[in-house]
Design an enzyme around this catalytic site. Structure first.
Site, PDB file in Angstrom:
ATOM      1  N   SER A 179       0.827  -1.208   0.000  1.00  0.00           N
ATOM      2  CA  SER A 179       0.000   0.000   0.000  1.00  0.00           C
ATOM      3  C   SER A 179       0.866   1.264   0.000  1.00  0.00           C
ATOM      4  CB  SER A 179      -0.942  -0.042   1.199  1.00  0.00           C
ATOM      5  OG  SER A 179      -1.884   1.010   1.144  1.00  0.00           O
ATOM      6  N   ASP A 398      -8.504  -5.027  -6.290  1.00  0.00           N
ATOM      7  CA  ASP A 398      -8.224  -3.817  -5.524  1.00  0.00           C
ATOM      8  C   ASP A 398      -8.412  -2.590  -6.413  1.00  0.00           C
ATOM      9  OD1 ASP A 398      -7.193  -1.866  -3.777  1.00  0.00           O
ATOM     10  OD2 ASP A 398      -5.150  -2.214  -4.503  1.00  0.00           O
ATOM     11  N   HIS A 454      -6.815  -5.343  -1.620  1.00  0.00           N
ATOM     12  CA  HIS A 454      -5.690  -4.420  -1.494  1.00  0.00           C
ATOM     13  C   HIS A 454      -4.493  -5.033  -0.767  1.00  0.00           C
ATOM     14  CE1 HIS A 454      -3.692  -0.605  -1.433  1.00  0.00           C
ATOM     15  NE2 HIS A 454      -3.734  -0.484  -0.121  1.00  0.00           N
TER      16      HIS A 454
END
Length: 477
Positions: A179, A398, A454
Site C-alpha cells: 500500500s 483492488d 488491497h
C-alpha cells in the site's frame, strides 16, 4: 590490512555497546489468547532513533520456522501511512491470527497461521512512524515526519537492529511493504544501496525488495481508478467514454470550470460510491453516511473510528471485513497483552490499527505527517542498474491501487521480458498471472493474485504464501 581489521572490529564493538544502551528486546514465549507455548520465536522491543533517541520504534521479530541461519531476513512496513505492524502480522502474513470461531466480546482467541511467511523467512514488523501502534516519541516535535524521514528512520532502525543481532548480517536482506509504503520502501532500498557503495559499516547483505499493491505515483495510481472501474464492468462504455473525453483523462486534477467533466465525475461517483475500493466484490459496510471521495487517498482507508467499530455487531447484520478489526482493537488494548509484549507503560493512550491523523490529501499537511514524495518510479528505474531482485504483486480486485496502474509503471521501465504473461498455479488452480523482466543483474517478477483485494495475503493467504516461498527460493511462480 591487519590494523584495518582491528579498527573495524573496534568500531563494531563500540556500535554494539551503543546499541545495547539504545535497544530493548524481550523474547515472548506465551501470549494471552494463545493456547500453550508459542511454536515460533517471537521477540519484541524498542529501538531509539535520532541523536537523542526521541523516537522510540516498537518492533516484532519472528524468526524463520525453517532455517533461521540461512533464510532471508525481511523488514516489513505496513501501509497507511501509520498502520501498525501488528495489522500486517495478524491479518496478512504473521504466524498467528484471530481465531474468529472461538472469539467473543472478551479477550479474542489466537490461532496458528499455516500460511505464515515466517515459515520461510525471518521477518521484522515495525510500528512506524512514531504515533503508530506502540511506537512513540518523547516530545511533540519528534512526532513530525514525512516520507523521506520515515525512510531515514527505517534505515537507522534496520542498521541498529542488525548491529545488535549480528548473526543475521549474512542473511539475504529484503525490504518489504504494501500500500502506501510503495512510496517509502524504494526510499529505504535506495539508502541501503548508497550506504553499501559508500562503504558503511556494518555492510548489509542487500538482495532486493517485495511490494504488494504499492502506491508508486500518487497521481497515476489514484487517477487509474476510473479506467479500472470501467475495465471491471462498474462503469458503462458510454459513461467512461464521456468522462474520459470531457476530462481529457485527468480525473484527479479535473478543471472545476469544465461543467461536462464535473457532471460526468458526479455520475461516476454515483456508480462507485458504495463499492468497497479495497475489494470491489466485498460488501460496503461504512456506518458513516459521508460519501467516498474516490479520487482521494483517504477514500482507500475504510478504517472506522474505534467507537464506531465497537458498535458494529456482526451477529445483527451480514459480515463485513471491518468486523475482523474489532477483535484486534480489543486484544491489542488489553493490559495483559501489552505486559506480555513488554509495551512501555504510559507511552500511548490507546492502540489503534491505523493512525488516521496521518491520512490526508497528498498536497496538504495534516497532523504531523507531510507527504513530500510524489513518485518513486525513478527509484525503481535506478535499481535496474543494481544487483537486485524485486517481487511486485497486485490483488486484482483492488481499486485503491489498481493492478493496471502498477503494470503501466513497470512497462515504463523498459525492461527485457524474460517470461511472457502466463498463469501461475496453486493446487492445480490458477492463482493469478505473472510476467518476469530483467536488465543485466536486475530481475523483476510481477504477479497478480486472482480475486485478492488491497492486501493480498489477507484475502488469499495460501496463494500468497506459495508465491513468496517460490520467489525467495528463486523458483518460477
Amino acid at each position: 590490512m591487519y590494523p584495518r581489521l582491528i579498527l573495524l572490529k573496534c568500531a563494531t564493538l563500540l556500535l554494539l555497546i551503543f546499541c545495547r544502551m539504545a535497544l530493548s528486546q524481550n523474547v515472548i514465549e506465551t501470549l494471552p489468547g494463545y493456547p500453550g507455548k508459542l511454536p515460533f520465536r517471537l521477540e519484541t522491543g524498542y529501538i531509539g532513533i535520532g541523536e537523542s533517541e526521541e523516537v522510540q520504534l516498537f518492533y516484532y521479530f519472528i524468526e524463520s520456522e525453517r532455517n533461521p541461519k540461512d533464510d532471508p531476513l525481511m523488514i516489513w512496513l505496513t501501509g497507511g501511512p501509520a498502520c501498525s505492524g501488528l495489522s500486517g502480522l495478524i491479518y496478512e502474513m504473521g504466524p498467528f491470527t484471530i481465531d474468529y470461531s472461538n472469539s467473543s466480546g472478551s479477550l479474542p482467541a489466537l490461532v496458528y497461521n499455516p500460511y505464515s511467511w515466517t515459515k520461510v523467512a525471518n521477518i521484522i514488523y515495525t510500528d512506524q512512524p512514531a504515533g503508530t501502534g506502540y511506537s512513540y516519541a518523547k516530545s511533540w516535535e519528534a512526532y513530525n515526519t514525512n516520507d523521506t524521514l520515515f525512510a531515514a528512520h527505517t534505515y537507522e532502525f534496520l542498521r541498529k537492529w542488525l548491529i545488535y543481532h549480528p548473526k543475521y548480517l549474512d542473511n539475504p536482506l529484503y525490504i518489504g511493504g504494501d500500500s502506501y509504503t510503495g512510496i517509502v520502501v524504494p526510499l529505504v532500498v535506495n539508502k541501503i544501496y548508497n550506504a553499501i557503495e559508500a562503504g558503511s559499516h556494518p555492510p548489509l547483505n542487500m538482495k532486493g525488495y517485495v511490494l504488494g499493491n504499492p502506491l508508486t505515483n500518487k497521481y497515476w495510481d489514484v487517477n487509474e481508478r476510473i479506467p479500472y472501474a470501467h475495465r471491471m464492468g462498474l462503469l458503462s462504455d458510454n459513461l467512461f467514454k464521456s468522462v474520459k473525453e470531457s476530462c481529457k483523462g485527468n480525473y484527479v486534477h479535473a478543471d472545476p470550470n469544465n461543467v461536462l467533466c464535473q457532471r460526468n465525475l458526479e455520475r461516476v461517483a454515483e456508480c462507485l460510491d458504495k463499492i468497497r475500493t479495497s475489494s470491489i466484490l466485498e460488501p460496503w459496510c461504512s456506518l458513516i453516511s459521508k460519501k467516498q471521495d474516490l479520487l482521494s487517498w483517504d477514500s482507500s482507508f475504510e478504517e472506522e473510528t474505534k467507537n464506531l467499530l465497537r458498535l458494529m455487531n456482526p451477529f445483527k447484520r451480514s459480515w463485513c471485513r471491518p468486523d475482523n478489526y474489532v477483535y484486534l482493537y480489543i486484544w491489542a488494548n488489553d493490559i495483559f497483552v501489552q505486559k506480555a509484549l513488554h509495551v512501555s507503560e504510559g507511552t500511548i493512550k490507546e492502540w489503534v490499527r491505523c493512525n488516521m491523523s496521518m491520512h490526508y490529501n497528498f498536497e496538504k499537511r495534516h497532523g504531523c505527517y507531510v507527504f513530500n514524495v510524489q513518485s518513486t518510479v525513478e527509484y525503481h528505474r535506478n535499481f535496474t542498474h543494481k544487483h537486485c531482485r524485486a517481487l511486485i504483486y497486485s490483488g486484482d480486485h483492488d481499486m485503491v491501487v489498481p493492478h493496471t496502474s502498477t503494470e503501466k509503471w513497470i512497462d515504463s521501465l523498459n525492461l527485457t521480458v524474460q517470461s511472457d504473461w502466463k498463469p501461475w498455479f496453486v493446487e492445480s488452480q490458477v492463482a493469478g498471472y505473472t510476467e518476469q523482466y530483467s536488465h543485466n543483474d536486475y530481475q523483476l517478477t510481477y504477479a497478480t493474485v486472482k480475486g485478492a483485494g488491497h492486501t493480498g495475503p489477507e484475502y488469499n493467504p495460501m496463494q500468497c504464501f506459495a508465491m513468496v516461498d517460490r520467489w525467495f527460493s528463486e523458483l518460477p511462480l
